[in-house]
Write an enzyme that holds these catalytic residues in place. Structure first.
Site, PDB file in Angstrom:
ATOM      1  N   ARG A 156      87.167  75.145  71.473  1.00  0.00           N
ATOM      2  CA  ARG A 156      87.194  75.582  70.084  1.00  0.00           C
ATOM      3  C   ARG A 156      88.654  75.612  69.642  1.00  0.00           C
ATOM      4  O   ARG A 156      89.550  75.381  70.431  1.00  0.00           O
ATOM      5  CB  ARG A 156      86.489  76.935  69.914  1.00  0.00           C
ATOM      6  CG  ARG A 156      86.663  77.824  71.112  1.00  0.00           C
ATOM      7  CD  ARG A 156      87.127  79.218  70.897  1.00  0.00           C
ATOM      8  NE  ARG A 156      88.040  79.409  69.843  1.00  0.00           N
ATOM      9  CZ  ARG A 156      89.368  79.473  69.981  1.00  0.00           C
ATOM     10  NH1 ARG A 156      89.951  79.314  71.185  1.00  0.00           N
ATOM     11  NH2 ARG A 156      90.157  79.685  68.958  1.00  0.00           N
ATOM     12  N   GLY A 157      88.850  75.919  68.333  1.00  0.00           N
ATOM     13  CA  GLY A 157      90.207  75.843  67.803  1.00  0.00           C
ATOM     14  C   GLY A 157      90.404  74.447  67.222  1.00  0.00           C
ATOM     15  O   GLY A 157      90.102  73.448  67.897  1.00  0.00           O
ATOM     16  N   ALA A 158      90.895  74.393  65.985  1.00  0.00           N
ATOM     17  CA  ALA A 158      90.913  73.121  65.260  1.00  0.00           C
ATOM     18  C   ALA A 158      91.599  71.966  66.018  1.00  0.00           C
ATOM     19  O   ALA A 158      91.004  70.882  66.173  1.00  0.00           O
ATOM     20  CB  ALA A 158      91.545  73.338  63.890  1.00  0.00           C
TER      21      ALA A 158
ATOM     22  N   ASP B  88      92.136  76.035  59.969  1.00  0.00           N
ATOM     23  CA  ASP B  88      91.160  74.977  60.266  1.00  0.00           C
ATOM     24  C   ASP B  88      91.210  73.860  59.232  1.00  0.00           C
ATOM     25  O   ASP B  88      90.831  72.725  59.505  1.00  0.00           O
ATOM     26  CB  ASP B  88      89.755  75.564  60.363  1.00  0.00           C
ATOM     27  CG  ASP B  88      89.642  76.400  61.626  1.00  0.00           C
ATOM     28  OD1 ASP B  88      90.059  77.567  61.605  1.00  0.00           O
ATOM     29  OD2 ASP B  88      89.207  75.848  62.653  1.00  0.00           O
TER      30      ASP B  88
ATOM     31  N   ASN C 180      90.489  79.547  57.531  1.00  0.00           N
ATOM     32  CA  ASN C 180      90.702  79.946  58.924  1.00  0.00           C
ATOM     33  C   ASN C 180      89.578  80.911  59.301  1.00  0.00           C
ATOM     34  O   ASN C 180      88.695  81.220  58.483  1.00  0.00           O
ATOM     35  CB  ASN C 180      92.084  80.591  59.098  1.00  0.00           C
ATOM     36  CG  ASN C 180      92.454  80.781  60.556  1.00  0.00           C
ATOM     37  OD1 ASN C 180      92.323  79.846  61.362  1.00  0.00           O
ATOM     38  ND2 ASN C 180      92.889  81.964  60.939  1.00  0.00           N
TER      39      ASN C 180
ATOM     40  N   ARG D  63      80.907  70.453  64.069  1.00  0.00           N
ATOM     41  CA  ARG D  63      81.459  71.642  63.395  1.00  0.00           C
ATOM     42  C   ARG D  63      82.138  71.170  62.103  1.00  0.00           C
ATOM     43  O   ARG D  63      83.023  70.311  62.144  1.00  0.00           O
ATOM     44  CB  ARG D  63      82.446  72.384  64.305  1.00  0.00           C
ATOM     45  CG  ARG D  63      81.777  72.913  65.579  1.00  0.00           C
ATOM     46  CD  ARG D  63      82.601  73.975  66.261  1.00  0.00           C
ATOM     47  NE  ARG D  63      82.670  75.192  65.484  1.00  0.00           N
ATOM     48  CZ  ARG D  63      83.537  76.182  65.733  1.00  0.00           C
ATOM     49  NH1 ARG D  63      84.387  76.087  66.727  1.00  0.00           N
ATOM     50  NH2 ARG D  63      83.547  77.270  64.985  1.00  0.00           N
TER      51      ARG D  63
ATOM     52  N   GLN E  50      87.256  86.012  69.600  1.00  0.00           N
ATOM     53  CA  GLN E  50      88.327  85.137  70.090  1.00  0.00           C
ATOM     54  C   GLN E  50      89.606  85.918  70.382  1.00  0.00           C
ATOM     55  O   GLN E  50      90.482  85.440  71.103  1.00  0.00           O
ATOM     56  CB  GLN E  50      88.630  84.031  69.066  1.00  0.00           C
ATOM     57  CG  GLN E  50      87.571  82.947  68.989  1.00  0.00           C
ATOM     58  CD  GLN E  50      86.546  83.230  67.905  1.00  0.00           C
ATOM     59  OE1 GLN E  50      86.291  84.385  67.561  1.00  0.00           O
ATOM     60  NE2 GLN E  50      85.946  82.189  67.370  1.00  0.00           N
TER      61      GLN E  50
HETATM   62  O1  MRU Z   1      85.557  79.083  65.575  1.00  0.00           O
HETATM   63  P1  MRU Z   1      86.855  78.753  66.257  1.00  0.00           P
HETATM   64  O2  MRU Z   1      87.146  79.635  67.419  1.00  0.00           O
HETATM   65  O3  MRU Z   1      86.972  77.288  66.563  1.00  0.00           O
HETATM   66  O4  MRU Z   1      87.939  79.080  65.143  1.00  0.00           O
HETATM   67  C1  MRU Z   1      89.293  78.922  65.461  1.00  0.00           C
HETATM   68  C2  MRU Z   1      90.197  79.335  64.383  1.00  0.00           C
HETATM   69  O5  MRU Z   1      89.794  79.738  63.308  1.00  0.00           O
HETATM   70  C3  MRU Z   1      91.649  79.151  64.631  1.00  0.00           C
HETATM   71  O6  MRU Z   1      92.400  80.159  64.016  1.00  0.00           O
HETATM   72  C4  MRU Z   1      92.086  77.790  64.063  1.00  0.00           C
HETATM   73  O7  MRU Z   1      91.241  76.792  64.525  1.00  0.00           O
HETATM   74  C5  MRU Z   1      93.465  77.470  64.397  1.00  0.00           C
HETATM   75  S1  MRU Z   1      93.608  77.130  66.112  1.00  0.00           S
HETATM   76  C6  MRU Z   1      95.124  76.617  66.531  1.00  0.00           C
END
Ligand code: MRU
Length: 351
Positions: free
Chosen positions: A51-53, A242, A252, A88, A202
């Site tokens: 996960r994480g963009a 994101d 985000n 996603r 998270q």
């Molecule tokens: O649902 P997630 O855990 O994928 O969401 C992640 C976030 O919102 C992060 O803040 C974003 O992707 C930036 S990660 C470097």
């Protein structure tokens, strides 16, 4: 990064398979899982094993490489792209990565596509690491300034973050937390207020990262953050993104907007750090950004290990309670003090 003294990235090749850290098991267990097929990769992204963009984008590139190794035809490439794109919707890094892979494969002879897709996945992983390092360097002066402004007796800077935008959300190093690592390495005293980030928690990943790095931190309930900001216990808020719209609005993790509002009310700078691959100029404002809605059970239940090791799901609301679970929110550009990318820091006011 080093985890228990061992160098680790969130994703890498292991023979013909893709090996990822299964983030659904962290911070309780460090488990590596292998994706062997396109479906493994797509399901892994959906289930948030990764996960994480930025990491979602790199993982999608690896998923494409698995698909092309199986079938390099135009039809298979199109089907794989569609399958991964549907996993996603909010992080634009996913479409950014898929479009890049698709464009390179389109010009390549069929027999070279498997090798090309695999080396492109490697390149994108390495680029992500370099990009995150550059974000860290570009963001570091903001921490140094905040420490000076705060003028605390110990010289420390108190940072608040939301969700996890550390190395686990990228290939290595992270975005919002990259300058925290850089500051810690430079000898600046840093303490991080880590927001829990219900419903997926998270923040527990961030707390684990901070513990591994030896960086002072406190894990707090999301609802404590407004209080901490109002009381003057926070010098700077650092978050990832994101998707960033052309006007500087930022999508985000849900809850980011509330922190931005509280930071503005308290006069605390609110800084967004993300690679340029997170900027989507086709979205004129945040209103154009698709917001992922996830299962209601993520809100009504919690999951974790029992003392004897087995994992269990327990309800926090009565079974069948209606719930709504938007996974992201949009922070208007007017609440953002700086956007930091690998190219440097800008203030949306200056855009
Ligand atoms: O649902 P997630 O855990 O994928 O969401 C992640 C976030 O919102 C992060 O803040 C974003 O992707 C930036 S990660 C470097």
């Amino acid at each position: 990064v080093l985890v228990d003294g061992r160098p680790l990235r969130t994703i890498r090749w292991s023979g013909e398979a893709v090996e990822v850290i299964d983030q659904t098991r962290l911070p309780h267990e460090l488990v590596l899982v292998r994706w062997r097929t396109l479906d493994d990769a797509a399901a892994g992204i959906e289930r948030m094993q990764v996960r994480g963009a930025p990491l979602i984008g790199v993982a999608a590139a690896h998923g494409m490489a698995l698909a092309v190794a199986e079938d390099p035809s135009d039809a298979a490439v199109a089907a794989a792209t569609a399958r991964l794109a549907a996993t996603r919707p909010t992080a634009v890094n996913l479409t950014w990565a898929l479009e890049r892979v698709q464009a390179e494969l389109a010009d390549a002879p069929i027999e070279q596509r498997a090798g090309l897709a695999r080396s492109l996945a490697d390149t994108m992983a390495d680029e992500d690491v370099a990009t995150c390092r550059a974000i860290g360097e570009a963001g570091l002066p903001l921490l140094v300034d905040a420490a000076e402004r705060a003028g605390r007796p110990d010289g420390a800077v108190h940072v608040m973050t939301h969700c996890n935008a550390g190395w686990l959300a990228t290939v290595d190093r992270g975005t919002a937390l990259a300058p925290v690592y850089a500051a810690h390495e430079a000898g600046l005293e840093v303490h991080v207020w880590v927001s829990e980030t219900r419903p997926r928690n998270q923040g527990a990943l961030t707390a684990w990262e901070m513990e591994q790095a030896g960086i002072a931190h406190s894990f707090v309930a999301d609802n404590a953050c407004g209080h901490l900001l109002a009381q003057g216990w926070v010098d700077l808020v650092l978050v990832g993104a994101d998707r960033i719209a052309a006007n500087g609005d930022v999508a985000n993790k849900v809850g980011t907007y509330l922190k931005a509002l509280a930071a503005r009310a308290a006069g605390v700078p609110f800084v967004v750090l993300a690679p340029t691959s997170t900027v989507d100029l086709s979205c004129r404002s945040g209103a154009d950004i698709p917001i992922e809605r996830r299962a209601a059970e993520e809100v009504t239940e919690v999951r974790g290990p029992l003392p004897e090791g087995a994992w269990a799901t327990v309800p926090v609301a009565r079974a069948g309670t209606p719930a709504h679970n938007p996974a992201f929110d949009v922070t208007p550009a007017a609440l953002v003090s700086h956007i930091v990318t690998e190219r440097g820091a800008v203030s949306p006011d200056a855009l």
